[in-house]
Design a protein around this motif. Structure first.
Motif, PDB file in Angstrom:
ATOM      1  N   ALA A 376       0.819  -1.218   0.000  1.00  0.00           N
ATOM      2  CA  ALA A 376       0.000   0.000   0.000  1.00  0.00           C
ATOM      3  C   ALA A 376       0.851   1.266   0.000  1.00  0.00           C
ATOM      4  O   ALA A 376       0.572   2.196  -0.766  1.00  0.00           O
ATOM      5  CB  ALA A 376      -0.931  -0.006   1.218  1.00  0.00           C
ATOM      6  N   LEU A 377       1.877   1.330   0.860  1.00  0.00           N
ATOM      7  CA  LEU A 377       2.664   2.566   1.003  1.00  0.00           C
ATOM      8  C   LEU A 377       4.143   2.218   1.077  1.00  0.00           C
ATOM      9  O   LEU A 377       4.530   1.137   1.543  1.00  0.00           O
ATOM     10  CB  LEU A 377       2.259   3.327   2.271  1.00  0.00           C
ATOM     11  CG  LEU A 377       0.861   3.962   2.279  1.00  0.00           C
ATOM     12  CD1 LEU A 377       0.572   4.534   3.652  1.00  0.00           C
ATOM     13  CD2 LEU A 377       0.756   5.056   1.231  1.00  0.00           C
ATOM     14  N   ILE A 378       4.971   3.188   0.619  1.00  0.00           N
ATOM     15  CA  ILE A 378       6.432   3.080   0.744  1.00  0.00           C
ATOM     16  C   ILE A 378       6.904   4.315   1.494  1.00  0.00           C
ATOM     17  O   ILE A 378       6.590   5.452   1.105  1.00  0.00           O
ATOM     18  CB  ILE A 378       7.114   2.993  -0.632  1.00  0.00           C
ATOM     19  CG1 ILE A 378       6.605   1.781  -1.409  1.00  0.00           C
ATOM     20  CG2 ILE A 378       8.621   2.902  -0.466  1.00  0.00           C
ATOM     21  CD1 ILE A 378       7.208   1.664  -2.805  1.00  0.00           C
ATOM     22  N   TYR A 379       7.653   4.099   2.558  1.00  0.00           N
ATOM     23  CA  TYR A 379       8.173   5.196   3.390  1.00  0.00           C
ATOM     24  C   TYR A 379       9.627   5.419   2.985  1.00  0.00           C
ATOM     25  O   TYR A 379      10.516   4.640   3.358  1.00  0.00           O
ATOM     26  CB  TYR A 379       8.069   4.835   4.868  1.00  0.00           C
ATOM     27  CG  TYR A 379       6.661   4.489   5.341  1.00  0.00           C
ATOM     28  CD1 TYR A 379       5.895   5.426   6.011  1.00  0.00           C
ATOM     29  CD2 TYR A 379       6.106   3.233   5.113  1.00  0.00           C
ATOM     30  CE1 TYR A 379       4.607   5.128   6.436  1.00  0.00           C
ATOM     31  CE2 TYR A 379       4.831   2.921   5.528  1.00  0.00           C
ATOM     32  CZ  TYR A 379       4.079   3.867   6.193  1.00  0.00           C
ATOM     33  OH  TYR A 379       2.813   3.565   6.609  1.00  0.00           O
ATOM     34  N   ARG A 380       9.857   6.489   2.199  1.00  0.00           N
ATOM     35  CA  ARG A 380      11.205   6.784   1.711  1.00  0.00           C
ATOM     36  C   ARG A 380      11.789   7.955   2.508  1.00  0.00           C
ATOM     37  O   ARG A 380      11.075   8.858   2.916  1.00  0.00           O
ATOM     38  CB  ARG A 380      11.177   7.140   0.232  1.00  0.00           C
ATOM     39  CG  ARG A 380      10.573   6.040  -0.649  1.00  0.00           C
ATOM     40  CD  ARG A 380      10.652   6.436  -2.121  1.00  0.00           C
ATOM     41  NE  ARG A 380       9.922   5.506  -2.973  1.00  0.00           N
ATOM     42  CZ  ARG A 380      10.412   4.375  -3.459  1.00  0.00           C
ATOM     43  NH1 ARG A 380      11.666   4.032  -3.143  1.00  0.00           N
ATOM     44  NH2 ARG A 380       9.684   3.599  -4.235  1.00  0.00           N
ATOM     45  N   ARG A 416       4.203  10.116   5.756  1.00  0.00           N
ATOM     46  CA  ARG A 416       4.910  11.387   5.877  1.00  0.00           C
ATOM     47  C   ARG A 416       5.868  11.326   7.051  1.00  0.00           C
ATOM     48  O   ARG A 416       5.504  10.852   8.130  1.00  0.00           O
ATOM     49  CB  ARG A 416       3.892  12.509   6.096  1.00  0.00           C
ATOM     50  CG  ARG A 416       4.447  13.900   6.033  1.00  0.00           C
ATOM     51  CD  ARG A 416       3.330  14.898   5.811  1.00  0.00           C
ATOM     52  NE  ARG A 416       2.293  14.810   6.842  1.00  0.00           N
ATOM     53  CZ  ARG A 416       2.231  15.622   7.901  1.00  0.00           C
ATOM     54  NH1 ARG A 416       3.113  16.594   8.052  1.00  0.00           N
ATOM     55  NH2 ARG A 416       1.273  15.488   8.778  1.00  0.00           N
ATOM     56  N   CYS A 417       7.110  11.748   6.853  1.00  0.00           N
ATOM     57  CA  CYS A 417       8.105  11.765   7.931  1.00  0.00           C
ATOM     58  C   CYS A 417       7.864  13.019   8.772  1.00  0.00           C
ATOM     59  O   CYS A 417       7.992  14.145   8.283  1.00  0.00           O
ATOM     60  CB  CYS A 417       9.514  11.767   7.340  1.00  0.00           C
ATOM     61  SG  CYS A 417      10.800  11.781   8.608  1.00  0.00           S
ATOM     62  N   LEU A 418       7.492  12.807  10.040  1.00  0.00           N
ATOM     63  CA  LEU A 418       7.153  13.930  10.913  1.00  0.00           C
ATOM     64  C   LEU A 418       8.371  14.479  11.630  1.00  0.00           C
ATOM     65  O   LEU A 418       8.484  15.695  11.819  1.00  0.00           O
ATOM     66  CB  LEU A 418       6.106  13.484  11.940  1.00  0.00           C
ATOM     67  CG  LEU A 418       4.784  12.982  11.343  1.00  0.00           C
ATOM     68  CD1 LEU A 418       3.879  12.462  12.452  1.00  0.00           C
ATOM     69  CD2 LEU A 418       4.088  14.113  10.595  1.00  0.00           C
ATOM     70  N   ARG A 419       9.286  13.584  12.044  1.00  0.00           N
ATOM     71  CA  ARG A 419      10.462  14.057  12.784  1.00  0.00           C
ATOM     72  C   ARG A 419      11.652  13.205  12.390  1.00  0.00           C
ATOM     73  O   ARG A 419      11.522  12.020  12.078  1.00  0.00           O
ATOM     74  CB  ARG A 419      10.254  13.953  14.287  1.00  0.00           C
ATOM     75  CG  ARG A 419       9.164  14.852  14.826  1.00  0.00           C
ATOM     76  CD  ARG A 419       9.219  14.920  16.325  1.00  0.00           C
ATOM     77  NE  ARG A 419      10.493  15.460  16.801  1.00  0.00           N
ATOM     78  CZ  ARG A 419      10.834  15.576  18.076  1.00  0.00           C
ATOM     79  NH1 ARG A 419      10.006  15.164  19.013  1.00  0.00           N
ATOM     80  NH2 ARG A 419      11.992  16.088  18.431  1.00  0.00           N
TER      81      ARG A 419
END
Length: 716
Positions: A376-380, A416-419
């Protein structure tokens, strides 16, 4: 004076006539006259014996006969001398029957009944027959045995108690019976039998009894039976017998060479293989396409004999007369004999088993939904391989640690990268606190563990976590600890770091207890302390083991009981923290354990290994693996259980994540059901590494994976 027998010339009868009349000996005066002749001869013999030997031992024996001697004396005194046929004789005196002694009239009863009485029975007059006075002791019996030559043939008469001496005829009879012969010497057991009925029609019937009345009156019983049978036939209850088909059965006498024949010599006999029939190439005038060219002939000669397609060279001759003798004839015959003699012939017993029957009947994967199937999602964002990931207990946030020296916090739903928290070195392990009321993440970097408040989500939750950590007061007496607890500086605190726990050795793993206060760390320190347990609220650490159980790979807290699971290189040890003792040791049957996960129910454990195996342990069943799964082609890096769904997953260096259904039943008699569901692919193997870590979403049937390609992927 002997009386002539009334039968007259009986002596002149032939043997056959005598045998015919032999059945009439008992009738009339013949027996009496013949008996008188015998008696007179016996009396004369007795008188001669008495005159010859008055003192001989046979004298009492002769008198023992009793009745004939007395009768002789009476006849001498009687006035009817010379008129012997007028004397009335007792018919029992000359009875020579051996069957019973008529002197004792008690009959055919056991004589033991009289052993307590002084008499043994009664005579014909009803008087008691007393036992003989016997006062012989052992010495008298021994002397009699030595002195009396007739002792061995003397027996005691049970009827009268008197001692009798067996005659020669009686001894011979006893010996014949002991040898198993017939008592009568003249009896022939093998004489030809005379058939009573013959084929010749006789004038007189066998029996001349008049016929019964019932023989010519119809029987009522038979009439009733016949009526019942007729009724049964009418109703169809009795069916006529079908005539047997008289098909003659023929047997093939020469069917022994067929393996399926009934008359085969042996059930396992294999007939000799037949030689192949000659083809066109073996003809004396073969077609031109079967003849070899010079190049083919040269290649044929250079080949090994076992590799040649033909074991001869085809030749052409103008006529059959020009064909020479075959040079290899003797050689081929000898090889054929060797094949028949030495070739092992054995029938292979093929088991006709359907391959589908060998596969266990498992439910279809579509019946076991839900489980993750698609990416579903890829966290790059990471620039190097992502070693470790962890999900928040709410399922809203994700933390990942990478070799690029950063820890990143992601929002699960949007990728989404928050921190981003730079830590300056390789991140070996991250673990989010499983307690939903505490917002805290443990990060293992080099020789220290950072306790980080990511400041995500509810503000009250974030401030409550800070208050919990700041409420600690230093004890009056400083206790020695294996680690140093250091509060973070102002700059680090602004980035979210709250505490720094210095270990002195590289830390490889951190894991939290289910309640969120205790956590454990694994240190790479072979031979020394490798496992430490810490309490965040009191800032207290301890070494639970007096000595190290081998090279520690990973540790886990039990979700329900006060147990602590420690995985070494080959085994998993389960310790009771309250009793401080070892409760169980699991043998993994693997070369090198890489990771471990505990089922939320607490009774099952899975272990991944670097030799591409996954071992499922049932703690109630055995210390050996219940199942050993070999689904992966390369090393298994990480395994995980889902908290709510019956799912478990394994990540491997082959770049795949395999999701399996693992149903654990409440019934203790039913074993766990393990069904592989889906192979999830997406990570590209980099530097011979594939998927490094895997984690399930706490609520949804989703799975996160981190790989050596620097990405984190979500499968739903």
């Amino acid at each position: 004076m002997e009386q002539p027998s009334p039968s007259g010339g009986s002596e002149e009868l032939s043997e056959s006539e005598e045998s015919v009349y032999s059945g009439l000996e008992d009738s009339g005066t013949d027996s009496e006259s013949s008996g008188n002749d015998e008696e007179e001869q016996e009396e004369e013999e007795e008188e001669e014996d008495e005159e010859e030997a008055p003192g001989s031992p046979s004298a009492p024996q002769t008198q023992a006969k009793g009745a004939p001697g007395k009768r002789k004396a009476l006849e001498d005194d009687s006035p009817l001398e010379g008129k012997q046929d007028l004397v009335v004789h007792d018919e029992y005196e000359e009875d020579s029957s051996d069957e019973e002694d008529i002197r004792n009239t008690v009959g055919n009863i056991p004589m033991e009944w009289y052993q307590d009485f002084p008499h043994v029975g009664y005579d014909l007059d009803g008087k008691k027959i007393y036992k003989p006075l016997r006062s012989k002791d052992e010495l008298d019996l021994f002397l009699e045995k030595m002195e009396n030559p007739e002792y061995w043939r003397t027996v005691q008469d049970p009827q009268t108690g008197a001692e009798l001496c067996l005659s020669e005829e009686q001894l011979e009879l006893v010996q014949r019976l002991q040898r198993g012969h017939f008592g009568d010497v003249n009896f022939d057991p093998y004489e030809p039998s005379v058939d009573f009925f013959t084929h010749e029609v006789r004038i007189h019937p066998v029996t001349n009894r008049p016929a019964d009345k019932r023989s010519f009156i119809p029987s009522l019983v038979e009439k009733e039976k016949v009526s019942k049978l007729v009724h049964a036939i009418k109703m169809g209850w009795i069916q006529p017998r079908k005539p047997k088909e008289s098909t003659p059965t023929f047997y093939d006498l020469w069917a022994r060479e067929e393996p399926d024949s009934v008359l085969g010599r042996h059930k396992m006999h294999v007939p000799a293989p037949k030689m192949p029939l000659p083809g066109h190439a073996e003809s004396y005038n073969p077609p031109p396409e079967f003849l070899l060219s010079p190049e083919e002939e040269l290649a044929w000669q250079q080949q090994e004999p076992s590799e040649r397609r033909l074991n001869f060279l085809p030749r052409r001759f103008p006529s059959l007369r020009a064909v020479p003798a075959y040079p290899r004839f003797i050689h081929e015959r000898f090889e054929r004999c060797l094949d028949l003699y030495l070739c092992p012939r054995q029938r292979k017993m093929r088991v006709n088993v359907d391959p589908e029957d060998l596969i266990p009947k498992l439910p279809r994967p579509r019946d076991l939904q839900p489980f993750p199937t698609t990416q579903a999602l890829i966290y790059r964002g990471h620039s190097s391989l992502v070693r470790t990931i962890s999900v928040s207990p709410s399922g809203q946030w994700l933390v990942s640690g990478s070799d690029d020296g950063t820890v990143r916090f992601w929002e699960v739903s949007s990728a989404r990268c928050l921190r981003t928290l730079p830590v300056g070195s390789v991140v070996k392990s991250v673990a989010w606190n499983p307690n939903p009321s505490i917002c805290l993440v443990a990060v293992a970097v080099d020789e220290q563990v950072l306790l980080v408040n990511p400041c995500l989500g509810d503000r009250l939750l974030v401030s409550g976590t800070d208050q919990l950590l700041d409420s600690w007061q230093a004890p009056e007496e400083e206790r020695p600890q294996p680690v140093r607890w250091e509060p973070a500086g102002a700059e680090e605190r602004a980035r979210g770091v709250r505490l720094r726990v210095q270990h002195g050795k590289p830390v490889t793993q951190v894991t939290w207890h289910g309640k969120g206060d205790y956590w454990a760390s694994v240190v790479r320190n072979p031979g020394g302390r490798q496992v430490l347990i810490h309490q965040s609220s009191r800032r207290w650490s301890q070494d639970p083991f007096r000595r190290s159980p081998g090279m520690i790979q990973c540790v886990r807290f039990h979700p329900l009981r006060p147990y602590f699971l420690v995985a070494s290189q080959r085994s998993v040890r389960i310790y009771n923290l309250l009793r401080q003792e070892l409760t169980k040791k699991l043998q993994s049957n693997c070369q090198w354990i890489s990771s471990m996960a505990v089922h939320p129910g607490g009774d099952n454990v899975i272990c991944g290994s670097y030799d591409s195996k996954l071992a499922w342990f049932d703690l109630d069943l055995s210390t050996r693996p219940y199942r050993l799964l070999r689904h992966h082609g390369r090393a298994v890096r990480s395994v995980a259980f889902h908290r709510r769904y019956p799912l478990f997953a394994s990540a491997s260096d082959d770049g795949s994540v395999i999701v399996c259904h693992g149903m654990v039943y409440n019934d203790l008699l039913q074993n766990a059901l393990l069904v592989p569901l889906k192979v999830l692919k997406g990570h590209a193997p980099t530097l011979d590494l594939g998927v490094l870590d895997v984690a399930f979403h706490p609520q949804q049937p989703w799975i996160f994976s981190s790989g050596a390609d620097g990405t984190v992927r979500l499968y739903t």
